[in-house]
Each structure stands twice: as structure tokens, then as C-alpha cells.
Design an enzyme around this catalytic site. Sequence first.
Site, PDB file in Angstrom:
ATOM      1  N   LEU A 100      39.655  47.080  21.581  1.00 37.99           N
ATOM      2  CA  LEU A 100      41.216  46.801  22.393  1.00 37.99           C
ATOM      3  C   LEU A 100      41.199  45.537  22.855  1.00 37.99           C
ATOM      4  O   LEU A 100      40.194  44.790  22.924  1.00 37.99           O
ATOM      5  CB  LEU A 100      40.408  47.719  24.302  1.00 37.99           C
ATOM      6  CG  LEU A 100      39.971  49.853  23.600  1.00 37.99           C
ATOM      7  CD1 LEU A 100      39.347  50.773  24.801  1.00 37.99           C
ATOM      8  CD2 LEU A 100      41.790  49.820  23.210  1.00 37.99           C
ATOM      9  N   ASP A 101      42.288  45.839  23.355  1.00 30.94           N
ATOM     10  CA  ASP A 101      42.817  44.241  23.482  1.00 30.94           C
ATOM     11  C   ASP A 101      42.692  43.634  24.935  1.00 30.94           C
ATOM     12  O   ASP A 101      41.418  44.589  25.752  1.00 30.94           O
ATOM     13  CB  ASP A 101      44.335  43.326  23.336  1.00 30.94           C
ATOM     14  CG  ASP A 101      45.196  44.898  24.628  1.00 30.94           C
ATOM     15  OD1 ASP A 101      44.451  43.956  25.490  1.00 30.94           O
ATOM     16  OD2 ASP A 101      46.475  44.899  24.253  1.00 30.94           O
ATOM     17  N   TYR A 102      42.136  41.690  25.543  1.00 31.54           N
ATOM     18  CA  TYR A 102      42.032  41.598  26.380  1.00 31.54           C
ATOM     19  C   TYR A 102      42.249  42.835  27.789  1.00 31.54           C
ATOM     20  O   TYR A 102      41.453  42.742  29.232  1.00 31.54           O
ATOM     21  CB  TYR A 102      42.089  40.044  26.332  1.00 31.54           C
ATOM     22  CG  TYR A 102      41.742  40.022  27.409  1.00 31.54           C
ATOM     23  CD1 TYR A 102      40.222  39.345  27.700  1.00 31.54           C
ATOM     24  CD2 TYR A 102      42.412  38.958  28.808  1.00 31.54           C
ATOM     25  CE1 TYR A 102      39.448  37.876  28.606  1.00 31.54           C
ATOM     26  CE2 TYR A 102      42.364  38.598  29.557  1.00 31.54           C
ATOM     27  CZ  TYR A 102      40.730  37.513  30.288  1.00 31.54           C
ATOM     28  OH  TYR A 102      39.602  37.444  30.618  1.00 31.54           O
TER      29      TYR A 102
END
Length: 233
Positions: A100-102
Amino acid sequence: MRINRYLAECGIASRRGCDKIIEEKRVTINGIVAKLGDDVKDTDSVLLDGVAVSHSAEKHYLMMNKPKGYICSVSDEKGRKTVMELLPSGVGRVFPVGRLDYDSEGLLLFTDDGELAFRLTHPRNEIAKTYLVKIEGSITDAALNRLRAGVELDGVLTKKSKIKVIETDKDFTKLHVTIHEGRNRQVRRMFEFVQKQVVFLKRIKIGDLGLGSLQRGKVRNLTQDEIFYLSNL
């Protein structure tokens, strides 16, 4: 057994992650630097960065409700916070399954079972992942149908997706979006394709496995039923 599979079953990383570790020449078999495609036996001496690795009888399976502001990596050369910092002590040498991205949050799995991680992340298995998405303003039926049919990212069409509007007003629209692949920042980029900005993104399901009441930033062990379910997706 191939060395990448052996390392994955030892809980080092997913099979693809182990390929990268081998290519970096960090693994030796009986004192010789391992190569992709090498075979290994349980009687062989396998070292990673000079430390012996071996099969673990007990595997670990955890779920996290990832908050924003953490990257899905075991470490980060830029010094950013990683999801590993949120894990309780004593969980073993687990690693995140997928990413999951930042700026995204929600359901993230961890395990030291490389075979299960490989099953859940390999594109050919097309594991469904469902997200709660909030975009600015409204969205037309034409744009939704375009997204459902597939849009071109990096010269390749995305696979068909399921999209359902669950709430809307003049300022924002909330949707449930289910995709069956995991390209980099895929959901955000899909909406950018139809000129819509995602302002909130949360993964709420992998297959039918959901977050339930797990609070943001918290971690729990998967149940035996959940492990069995994931192993048979």
C-alpha cells in the site's frame, strides 16, 4: 528444491523478493555464491548475508490496518517510517505481502510463509482487492464505465474492475473499487486517467477477508479459518 523457493519457505521474502536477494549475491550455498536456478537440499549450508537460514516449523500470519505515513518495506534508505515499526515484538521474521503506498491505508498482511505470499501476489492468480475510495466532486456514468472496462496505464489496459458508488454530494464521491491486479498506485492512476483526484484510499478486503473492527495502526493474528481461506484463494 530451487533456492528461491527454499528461501521463501524459510520466511526470507516472497519468491520474487528472494530472486532479487539472490541476484544481489547475498546468498551462498555451501560457501559458493548462489545463482538463480540453483537447487538446494536440507543438508546444504545456506547463508544469507553470512547468517544461516533454515526452514521454520511454525509460520506466522498477521493482519494490520496500515495508517498513512508508512511505507510497505522492511527498511527504507530515505529514513521514512516503515510498517515494520508497527509490528509487535516476537512475531518472527515476517514481511509485508504486497504493498500500500505511503498515502494509503487499510488491510495489509504479513507472513513468513513465502509460498502463500507468492500465491497472493502473483498476477496470474488475480486475487480480488477491494478499496474504499474518495474522490473530489462527482463522477459521470461514462467515466465509471470506462474505468470498469479498463483504462490504459503504461501502454497496457487494466483488467476489468467492479466499481460501486456508495455516497455522493457536490463536494465528493465515495466508491468501492475492486481490482484483480496490483500495479504501482493503480487505483489512483485509474482515476487520474478520467481526470479525478483520489483524496482518500483504504484497502478494506483481500478476497472476502476484511478488516472488521481492527483499528488503524493495530495488528492481530489471523485465525486458522482465515489462513485456510487465503491458502485456497
